[in-house]
Design a protein around this motif. Sequence first.
Motif, PDB file in Angstrom:
ATOM      1  N   GLN A 188       0.799  -1.004   0.029  1.00 28.67           N
ATOM      2  CA  GLN A 188       0.101   0.075   0.027  1.00 28.67           C
ATOM      3  C   GLN A 188       0.804   1.251  -0.043  1.00 28.67           C
ATOM      4  OE1 GLN A 188      -0.630  -2.729   1.873  1.00 28.67           O
ATOM      5  NE2 GLN A 188      -2.632  -3.476   0.777  1.00 28.67           N
ATOM      6  N   ALA A 189       1.865   1.182   0.719  1.00 28.96           N
ATOM      7  CA  ALA A 189       2.843   2.156   0.597  1.00 28.96           C
ATOM      8  C   ALA A 189       3.401   2.648  -0.517  1.00 28.96           C
ATOM      9  CB  ALA A 189       3.937   2.044   1.868  1.00 28.96           C
ATOM     10  N   ALA A 190       3.703   1.515  -1.369  1.00 28.53           N
ATOM     11  CA  ALA A 190       4.430   1.446  -2.633  1.00 28.53           C
ATOM     12  C   ALA A 190       3.335   2.096  -3.794  1.00 28.53           C
ATOM     13  CB  ALA A 190       4.952   0.214  -3.229  1.00 28.53           C
ATOM     14  N   GLU A 191       2.095   2.109  -3.332  1.00 28.78           N
ATOM     15  CA  GLU A 191       1.109   2.719  -4.477  1.00 28.78           C
ATOM     16  C   GLU A 191       1.238   4.123  -4.120  1.00 28.78           C
ATOM     17  OE1 GLU A 191      -2.361   0.777  -3.421  1.00 28.78           O
ATOM     18  OE2 GLU A 191      -1.688  -1.351  -4.180  1.00 28.78           O
ATOM     19  N   GLY A 204       1.757   8.673   7.328  1.00 31.08           N
ATOM     20  CA  GLY A 204       2.907   9.286   7.151  1.00 31.08           C
ATOM     21  C   GLY A 204       3.700   8.292   6.358  1.00 31.08           C
ATOM     22  N   LEU A 205       3.126   7.620   5.537  1.00 28.90           N
ATOM     23  CA  LEU A 205       3.829   6.512   4.501  1.00 28.90           C
ATOM     24  C   LEU A 205       4.421   7.168   3.545  1.00 28.90           C
ATOM     25  CD1 LEU A 205       1.145   3.899   4.239  1.00 28.90           C
ATOM     26  CD2 LEU A 205       2.919   3.956   5.892  1.00 28.90           C
ATOM     27  N   ARG A 206       3.772   8.196   2.838  1.00 28.04           N
ATOM     28  CA  ARG A 206       4.546   8.911   1.760  1.00 28.04           C
ATOM     29  C   ARG A 206       5.844   9.943   2.218  1.00 28.04           C
ATOM     30  NH1 ARG A 206       0.161  12.434  -0.973  1.00 28.04           N
ATOM     31  NH2 ARG A 206      -0.702  10.575  -1.024  1.00 28.04           N
ATOM     32  N   ALA A 207       5.660  10.292   3.308  1.00 27.08           N
ATOM     33  CA  ALA A 207       6.640  11.011   3.688  1.00 27.08           C
ATOM     34  C   ALA A 207       7.911  10.000   4.241  1.00 27.08           C
ATOM     35  CB  ALA A 207       6.493  11.926   5.144  1.00 27.08           C
ATOM     36  N   HIS A 261      13.651   8.316   2.953  1.00 25.39           N
ATOM     37  CA  HIS A 261      14.459   6.932   2.927  1.00 25.39           C
ATOM     38  C   HIS A 261      14.376   6.075   1.674  1.00 25.39           C
ATOM     39  CE1 HIS A 261      15.182   7.791   7.214  1.00 25.39           C
ATOM     40  NE2 HIS A 261      13.755   8.175   7.198  1.00 25.39           N
ATOM     41  N   ASP A 262      15.514   5.782   1.226  1.00 24.91           N
ATOM     42  CA  ASP A 262      15.640   5.207  -0.131  1.00 24.91           C
ATOM     43  C   ASP A 262      15.193   3.636   0.049  1.00 24.91           C
ATOM     44  OD1 ASP A 262      15.911   7.424  -1.379  1.00 24.91           O
ATOM     45  OD2 ASP A 262      18.140   7.032  -1.351  1.00 24.91           O
ATOM     46  N   ASN A 263      15.732   3.089   1.048  1.00 29.13           N
ATOM     47  CA  ASN A 263      15.689   1.451   1.014  1.00 29.13           C
ATOM     48  C   ASN A 263      14.754   1.123   2.171  1.00 29.13           C
ATOM     49  OD1 ASN A 263      17.720   1.116  -0.486  1.00 29.13           O
ATOM     50  ND2 ASN A 263      19.436   1.631   0.828  1.00 29.13           N
ATOM     51  N   VAL A 264      13.481   1.386   2.024  1.00 29.15           N
ATOM     52  CA  VAL A 264      12.340   0.879   2.899  1.00 29.15           C
ATOM     53  C   VAL A 264      11.922  -0.361   2.573  1.00 29.15           C
ATOM     54  CG1 VAL A 264      10.005   1.388   3.973  1.00 29.15           C
ATOM     55  CG2 VAL A 264      11.428   3.381   3.545  1.00 29.15           C
ATOM     56  N   THR A 265      12.124  -1.532   3.477  1.00 31.15           N
ATOM     57  CA  THR A 265      12.062  -2.887   3.012  1.00 31.15           C
ATOM     58  C   THR A 265      10.619  -3.295   3.649  1.00 31.15           C
ATOM     59  OG1 THR A 265      13.218  -3.649   4.922  1.00 31.15           O
ATOM     60  CG2 THR A 265      14.556  -3.321   2.977  1.00 31.15           C
ATOM     61  N   ARG A 266      10.160  -2.707   4.578  1.00 23.73           N
ATOM     62  CA  ARG A 266       8.835  -3.103   5.231  1.00 23.73           C
ATOM     63  C   ARG A 266       8.299  -1.990   5.836  1.00 23.73           C
ATOM     64  NH1 ARG A 266       9.254  -8.000   9.114  1.00 23.73           N
ATOM     65  NH2 ARG A 266      10.549  -6.327  10.311  1.00 23.73           N
TER      66      ARG A 266
END
Length: 705
Positions: free
Chosen positions: A277-280, A310-313, A318-323
């Motif tokens: 959902q955050a990747a969308e 606060g998912l978009r922010a 941060h570039d490498n958000v893995t989860r």
Amino acid sequence: MWKSWCEVLTGELGLEVLQMCLQQCHARAEPRPRPPSSTTARPSVHPGYFMHRQGAPASQVEIMDMAWDEGAGTQLLESLLLRHFMAQAGEALGEAGADLAASPRAVAKLRAGVKRALRVLSANLEAPLSVEELHAGRDFRSSISREALERLAGDYWARVTRPALDLLARNGVAAADLAAVELLGGGSRIPRVKAELSQALGGRALDVHLDADEAVVLGAGLVAANRSTQFRVRPFGLVDKVPYGVSYALDDDTEVKPLVPAMKRVPSRRAVNLLAQAAEGRDAVGLRLFLSGPASEGQARELGAWRVEGLRAALAAHDNVTRVAFHARVDDGGCFHVDGADFTVSRLEYVEAKGTLAGAPGTNATNGSAASDVTGGGGAEAAVLSGGDTSGTLAGAPDSNATTAGEGVIDATSAGTSSANGTLTRVPRVRTSRLSLNVTGGLAHPGLTPEQLAGSRAVLARLAARDTAKRAAAQAKNDLEAYVLEAASWSAEDDDVKAVARAGELATLGQALEEAEDWLYGEGDAAGSEEYVAKLEALKALGDGLRTRGRERSARPQAVAEARNMLEVLSPIVEGWAAAKPWLPEYEVGLAKEKLAELQKWLTQVEAVQAKKKATDEPAFTSAEVNLRLKVAAESVSMLDRRPAPPTPKPTTDATADGAKKKAAKKETGTNGKAKPSQGPGEPEAEVQAPEEPAEGMETVKTEL
């Protein structure tokens, strides 16, 4: 979850929780020999049934399943009996019983009698019921037989056994396969309950070895001691499970997926992965939680709604958000908690290492994160559920050591070099860190607002003040009543009081006592503590002086006689110290003589003053003063009389004299055997001082010291 509500009630509202509705107490007694992996069904209080498997170790117990019917407890029988006797009492009281149900006091009295009758029926065929002054000053008496109670209960007996049968059917266990059926709880003592349950289980015998209160206390103490590091107990294991289930649904999805399955082992950590959902590009994701399982009575009830923001922010910073995960857990007590949400950031770092590179065969390729991973922790069973996975299956497994998405092993051959001789080299490692996200929302039935909490505290404060005032009034009323009865007795029967009473004093006191008694049992029956205290002080102002004079009329001469007798005993003892105990200091002996003489003089003076007074006058002295002065004088004499004689000095022998001479000669020659150097020219001669003569009278003191 249930414990959380208790914490709200006790912490925020200041209420005291007396009993939980969901009484799942895992009781355990010393087991009889049973076959390995046996199954035991145990009814509880409301009635509920726990089925647990006893494994190969005799001390290992695993809860298999549980079922209950909250509406089929002994409270239902009490309500049926209460309505039955309420109808009888209304007919017996006639017009006075028309408003019987509207009187809380009458209903409470009748309910207490119903509980007693129900306990009596467990052991007898008939139980009487008697309530004094039930309503409008009238008594009520009746009785009921066990047969009448069974007819009155109707289908209650079938409801008692239904949870047990459902429990066996749900787990595929036959009644004949049960190793034991242990009854626990007050309702299980009812003969019809035991008969119906035995018949439903194929006529098997039922076990009654446990007491509910003792089982809870001993079981809780055993589990606590087993978990503590300060106690050593026999090995004991209890695999507990949560009786309810929790499911969830995302705000953009109608499918409800399980989060905590019913009968899940505890403790357990659960997480919902929201990375998809955050990747969308969504900035917030909503989750709705539902209560399911046996505790929800077969209906999925909404537990609450939460929103992760606060998912978009987070992805932009941060570039490498893995989860991205929403965390929940069930603790050891079966309480459900929402811990919040966070996102995991992975970064590549080079660290100095010695030996084989990371990623080489035989190495344990785990990430080097200092922060704990979501899928593990504390030995609790953990799982991560994908928010985008329509199947709802778990992405992790118990006791798994898998790393999170994007945390794979990095090939060190392309990222760093190594020395063949085992020297230090820089090796790439992946480190992860967890950063919190903002979570809003809460339970569907939230707690009170600050204004409501303040109002609740004010109500509790008023109730506490009212209870305090009620106790103070009861104590003051009791004190007043006791003084009235006591004063009426001694004013009419004590001859000393009559002898020292002034004209009209007894009549005035008697009239005041009668008025106080009439007021106490009439208008003052429900007065406040201030009125009772004021009445008591007014009566004491009239009666205490008279009572004191009456007591002193006989006590004072007796105390004076005892004091003079004691003086006659102590004076010869003090006079004989000069011959019997010459070691006593003269000044201390003189002080003891002065105290005895002062007491003798004081007694003579106060007796002369008292002789001039009338019996109705205030006394010149009291017996308490005589006893106090006598005690001081007697203690001073007793302390000196107990002082022992000083030890007798040992006689000087020839050997002692020779030893003293040798010691003096050694002192003259020095410790090394050589003579001390003589005094040099020009040096002043050392002045030799003769020992001082002891002052007169000090020799005895020195000997004593």
